[in-house]
Design an enzyme around this catalytic site. Structure first.
Site, short mmCIF file in Angstrom:
data_model
loop_
_atom_site.label_atom_id
_atom_site.label_comp_id
_atom_site.label_asym_id
_atom_site.label_seq_id
_atom_site.Cartn_x
_atom_site.Cartn_y
_atom_site.Cartn_z
N LYS A 108 -59.44 -89.09 -38.80
CA LYS A 108 -59.58 -88.55 -40.16
C LYS A 108 -60.14 -89.60 -41.11
O LYS A 108 -60.76 -89.25 -42.12
CB LYS A 108 -58.24 -88.00 -40.65
CG LYS A 108 -57.07 -88.99 -40.63
CD LYS A 108 -56.92 -89.79 -41.89
CE LYS A 108 -55.80 -90.79 -41.74
NZ LYS A 108 -55.58 -91.57 -42.97
N THR B 182 -56.49 -87.40 -47.08
CA THR B 182 -57.29 -88.63 -47.04
C THR B 182 -58.68 -88.42 -47.62
O THR B 182 -59.29 -89.35 -48.14
CB THR B 182 -57.38 -89.16 -45.60
OG1 THR B 182 -56.08 -89.20 -45.03
CG2 THR B 182 -57.97 -90.55 -45.56
N LYS C 147 -52.92 -96.13 -37.99
CA LYS C 147 -53.90 -95.07 -37.72
C LYS C 147 -55.25 -95.69 -37.37
O LYS C 147 -56.07 -95.99 -38.23
CB LYS C 147 -54.02 -94.16 -38.94
CG LYS C 147 -52.72 -93.43 -39.26
CD LYS C 147 -52.79 -92.61 -40.53
CE LYS C 147 -51.49 -91.89 -40.80
NZ LYS C 147 -51.51 -91.11 -42.06
#
Length: 348
Positions: A194, A251, A108
């Site tokens: 995110k 998260t 990510k």
């Protein structure tokens, strides 16, 4: 009957968790490691203590420092290195990767130097793999919970539906539910961005601002993610799904999140260098903030939270002052900002 073989590159927390999922699904899995000591620990003790603590891996999981050994005969390959290392490990894998292997990545972030998405990096370094068959896995999936077989739901995206469905079939089981999505760009952007908002959420908590502030940060942060994601070619609906709001919530609110923990320490007044030393593992959100700050200017996208975090991380701005600048922005209409972020046209 012989088990199908999978290779997982590398043996970090998510790589190890996904190796465990694949082993539960009757794959024989080889994790790649950089040191023989690390490989020996996994093979001898059935543990990867630095990344997954005392959890014991099944006999279907092994480890090797040899990329050739790991990839030889592998039907499925999962790439899970930090974003800055993806190109190098892909280069190392290239000579040994079968053109018929299914390829998934679970990283990510963006490549810091080029600002490219991970599937783009893999496509450039692995010409034997059809780019349309490259799969990204994302969603709310802390490795610490996946490896404990806690119920988890993720999404896999590929340009070709059959490639996403092949990944779905390989990974799905009673505790790891997998959806498919054709929006590779949106899934990758959501998974990367995110982490920026999670840094901000941790910083807010470190400052003691409470739940109201964090709820606002997540809501406005999602709008920023969608705004840039749509500008880059992602689909607005993706950001309302697992790779968007789902991953954002987990998260920004969990003790397992490295990005939240790093932000929390920053909010308590610790300098960035000390925070990163204390963490001892990669905090993707830091590099992603720098990359995204530049990308937002290139795409002409307004990202005020990202702008202020960039100032805190890289220009020494006091977090309290950054919050003041966010709260003091020019007043506006919420529905217009939502419509702008998600690419919708509203008539009021």
């Amino acid at each position: 009957m012989s088990l199908r073989k999978a290779a997982v590159i590398t043996a970090g927390s998510m790589g190890t968790a996904l190796a465990s999922v694949l082993a539960d699904n009757d794959f024989r899995v080889i994790l790649t490691t950089r040191t023989q000591e690390h490989a020996d620990e996994i093979n001898r003790d059935r543990q990867n203590r630095k990344y997954t603590g005392d959890f014991r891996l099944t006999e279907n999981v092994g480890a090797s420092v040899s990329m050739e050994e790991a990839l030889s005969g592998a039907d499925l390959v999962v790439f899970a290195p930090p974003s800055h290392a993806m190109r190098e490990v892909a280069r190392q894998a290239k000579p040994y990767l079968s053109p018929t292997a299914a390829v998934i990545h679970a990283t990510k972030g963006f490549e810091p130097e080029t600002m490219k998405r991970m599937t783009t990096v893999l496509a450039e370094e692995l010409p034997q793999i059809d780019p349309g068959n490259l799969v990204v896995l994302s969603g709310p999936s802390h490795a610490e919970e996946v490896i404990q077989r806690c119920p988890t739901t993720v999404v896999v995206a590929a340009e070709r539906l059959d490639a996403a469905e092949e990944a779905q079939d390989a990974l799905i089981n009673s505790y790891f539910r997998v959806y498919t999505n054709p929006d590779v760009t949106g899934v990758e952007v959501g998974g990367a961005l995110k982490n920026i908002i999670a840094l901000g959420a941790g910083l807010s908590d470190g400052l003691g601002f409470g739940d109201n502030a964090k709820a606002a940060l997540l809501t406005r942060g999602l709008a920023e993610i969608a705004r840039l994601g749509v500008a880059m070619g992602g689909h607005a609906l993706t950001f309302s799904g697992l790779a968007g709001v789902g991953d954002l919530v987990v998260t920004c609110t969990s003790k397992h999140s490295r990005n939240w923990r790093a932000g929390y320490m920053l909010g308590q007044g610790k300098p960035l260098d000390e925070v990163l030393r204390t963490m001892g593992m990669v905090v993707e959100g830091v590099k992603t903030t720098k990359t995204t700050y530049t990308m937002s200017k290139q795409y002409g996208v307004s990202m005020p939270i990202t702008d202020q975090l960039h100032e805190v991380l890289f220009a020494g701005k006091e977090p309290q002052l950054a919050v003041g600048h966010l709260m003091g922005r020019v007043r506006t209409h919420e529905i217009e900002e939502i419509a702008d972020a998600f690419g919708e046209k509203w008539i009021l």
